[in-house]
Design a protein around this motif. Structure first.
Motif, PDB file in Angstrom:
ATOM      1  N   UNK A  97       0.813  -1.214   0.000  1.00  0.00           N
ATOM      2  CA  UNK A  97       0.000   0.000   0.000  1.00  0.00           C
ATOM      3  C   UNK A  97       0.845   1.263   0.000  1.00  0.00           C
ATOM      4  N   UNK A  99       4.148   3.270  -1.875  1.00  0.00           N
ATOM      5  CA  UNK A  99       5.155   3.369  -2.940  1.00  0.00           C
ATOM      6  C   UNK A  99       6.164   4.460  -2.580  1.00  0.00           C
ATOM      7  N   UNK A 130      -4.639   1.484  -5.503  1.00  0.00           N
ATOM      8  CA  UNK A 130      -4.823   0.971  -4.149  1.00  0.00           C
ATOM      9  C   UNK A 130      -3.710   1.361  -3.192  1.00  0.00           C
ATOM     10  N   UNK A 133      -0.244   5.494   0.703  1.00  0.00           N
ATOM     11  CA  UNK A 133       0.804   6.410   1.159  1.00  0.00           C
ATOM     12  C   UNK A 133       2.008   6.338   0.241  1.00  0.00           C
ATOM     13  N   UNK A 154       4.740  13.861   6.734  1.00  0.00           N
ATOM     14  CA  UNK A 154       5.083  13.621   8.127  1.00  0.00           C
ATOM     15  C   UNK A 154       6.508  13.075   8.137  1.00  0.00           C
ATOM     16  N   UNK A 156       9.590  11.023   9.169  1.00  0.00           N
ATOM     17  CA  UNK A 156       9.766   9.737   9.856  1.00  0.00           C
ATOM     18  C   UNK A 156      11.151   9.604  10.471  1.00  0.00           C
ATOM     19  N   UNK A 166       6.606  10.831   4.929  1.00  0.00           N
ATOM     20  CA  UNK A 166       5.442  10.015   4.558  1.00  0.00           C
ATOM     21  C   UNK A 166       4.318  10.938   4.100  1.00  0.00           C
ATOM     22  N   UNK A 168       0.338  11.213   2.629  1.00  0.00           N
ATOM     23  CA  UNK A 168      -0.925  10.483   2.579  1.00  0.00           C
ATOM     24  C   UNK A 168      -1.629  10.778   1.265  1.00  0.00           C
ATOM     25  N   UNK A 208     -10.379   3.421   0.622  1.00  0.00           N
ATOM     26  CA  UNK A 208     -10.408   2.745   1.923  1.00  0.00           C
ATOM     27  C   UNK A 208      -9.962   3.690   3.012  1.00  0.00           C
ATOM     28  N   UNK A 209     -10.521   3.529   4.186  1.00  0.00           N
ATOM     29  CA  UNK A 209     -10.271   4.450   5.291  1.00  0.00           C
ATOM     30  C   UNK A 209      -8.872   4.378   5.846  1.00  0.00           C
TER      31      UNK A 209
END
Lengths: 209, 236
Positions: A97, A99, A130, A133, A154, A156, A166, A168, A208-209
């Motif tokens: 999920x 890349x 799909x 992040x 964000x 890391x 990161x 979203x 998707x949440x």
């Protein structure tokens, strides 16, 4: 328009590819002073260009290179895993999920509009595949640019002025970018389908949440 | 589908040998309600392994005729990492059309959706769903099955990698943050509490947990925590 091209597709767009690799030399070697490799043709390339990544490329009105970035799945080899593993404690994120995005590049004449289209392309691609992040490595001068575009990652991990971040990829970001980039959602989707066909996740309609 | 999907993932998770994994992959046909499922991997050593529900006679013909050299699915997928509907591939070469016609004569469906996967160290794989369907039925099915396909295909590939005997390989190592996240969940903290403790957003916490789940080959968060504890990666 925004094009989505695998590395092996670039030979069908030779002028666009050449301009992208030259603009990368101008940005990463000339402006940012990175120790990147530039060949005799003035192209900046690295090992990851040889791994058939997906390039998201924004064209200017004349069909030239305005902005681009490149994606690789984190399930396979990535820059973060191979070159900068220390930024994430030696074991970077691996997930279908997520890349990795690298070589965020703006051509010398490109403005904020091109950058916003590029980010829209990144979110459009991720949502359709799909992917929720994106991770990437960036250095201090980019922080300001990302913030101005409303696309702050964000952080890391940071070492020696280089950070892993990161991002979203959400429906909300998608809609915000459509609006600030002045691109209709339908148009943006059509550009993606021109490259990948219509069988994709239903996102951005159902994320998707 | 979700109950059937859970059962299928449980079967994949408990597969302790390549034979058992092959059986579990074969049964995914019923999970997705399609004619055929194919998992085909090329290990970093170049060795090939797969699980396939096609008629054995067709598999033999495919190998004998060296069809993989001209198969548009192979040619397209083994370089990429985005799903491909077979319809979007280039079937114009005569050899490709012959391949499709012979395949259909051997009971292969006319529709396919293939997801290529890139693993560590040059390992790669392709996971395919194949069925007989009209174009509009197939398009609706593909959109519906997309998220599950992504999950299952990668899960199968991680199981195959794990069975390759590379326990504690670098690609399975948890980062300090991932270990922290699982440790806090194991101690009974909520996601919100864990995120606050680590001074990260819940969004980022979710990514760490998902990455840890994937690396551990776990079905879900509970399974990931249990798995990490039994391997001694976290202690509470």
């Amino acid at each position: 328009m925004i094009r989505y091209l695998y590395g092996t597709d670039l030979d069908r767009h030779p002028d666009l590819a050449a301009a992208m690799f030259r603009d990368r030399a101008a940005q990463f070697r000339d402006r940012m002073g990175w120790a990147v490799t530039v060949d005799a043709m003035g192209w900046e390339t690295d090992d990851y260009d040889g791994m058939d990544p997906i390039y998201v490329i924004v064209e200017d009105a004349a069909g030239g290179h305005a902005a681009s970035m490149r994606f690789l799945p984190t399930t396979g080899p990535t820059m973060l895993a191979d070159v900068f593993p220390h930024l994430m404690g030696g074991a970077p994120i691996r997930s279908p999920l997520v890349w990795e995005c690298t070589r965020f590049c703006l051509s010398p004449g490109a403005g904020a509009g091109a950058a916003r289209r590029l980010l829209l392309g990144a979110v459009e691609l991720g949502l359709a595949m799909g992917v929720t992040h994106s991770v990437g490595v960036f250095d201090a001068p980019m922080t300001r640019i990302y913030r101005r575009l409303g696309w702050s990652p964000e952080v890391l991990g940071t070492q020696d002025g280089i950070s892993a971040g990161l991002w979203t990829l959400s429906r909300r970001t998608h809609d915000m970018l459509c609006s600030t980039a002045g691109v209709e959602a339908r148009t943006s989707r059509a550009w993606l389908e021109a490259s990948f066909g219509e069988i994709l996740a239903q996102a951005p309609l159902s994320v998707r949440g | 589908m979700s109950r059937k999907l859970d059962d299928a993932l449980e079967r994949l998770a408990s597969a302790a040998s390549f034979d058992a994994l092959e059986g579990a992959v074969t049964s995914l046909r019923d999970t997705f309600e399609v004619e055929h499922v194919v998992y085909h991997a090329v290990r970093s050593t170049g060795e090939r392994w797969g699980a396939v529900t096609y008629d054995p006679g067709w598999v033999q013909t495919y190998i004998d005729e060296n069809f993989q050299a001209i198969d548009p699915v192979v040619l397209n997928c083994f370089r990429r990492f985005t799903p491909a509907d077979w319809k979007t591939l280039d079937w114009s070469p005569r050899a490709a059309r012959t391949l499709l016609a012979e395949g259909i004569a051997h009971g292969i469906g006319n529709q396919g959706l293939s997801l290529p996967i890139r693993g560590p160290n040059g390992q790669f794989a392709v996971f395919t769903l194949n069925d007989r369907a009209r174009d509009d039925e197939w398009a609706a099915f593909a959109r519906e099955a997309f998220d599950d396909l992504l999950l299952v295909a990668h899960y199968v590939n991680e199981r195959a990698l794990a069975l390759d005997g590379t326990q504690n390989a670098p690609h399975q190592m948890l980062s300090p943050r991932e270990t922290d996240a699982l440790t806090l969940l194991a101690a009974g903290r909520s996601r919100a509490q864990a995120a606050e403790h680590l001074r990260i957003s819940e969004n980022t916490l979710r990514v760490y947990i998902e990455s840890a789940r994937f690396k551990l080959g776990a079905l879900n968060t509970v399974h990931a925590v249990a798995n990490a504890m039994s391997r001694g990666l976290i202690c509470v």
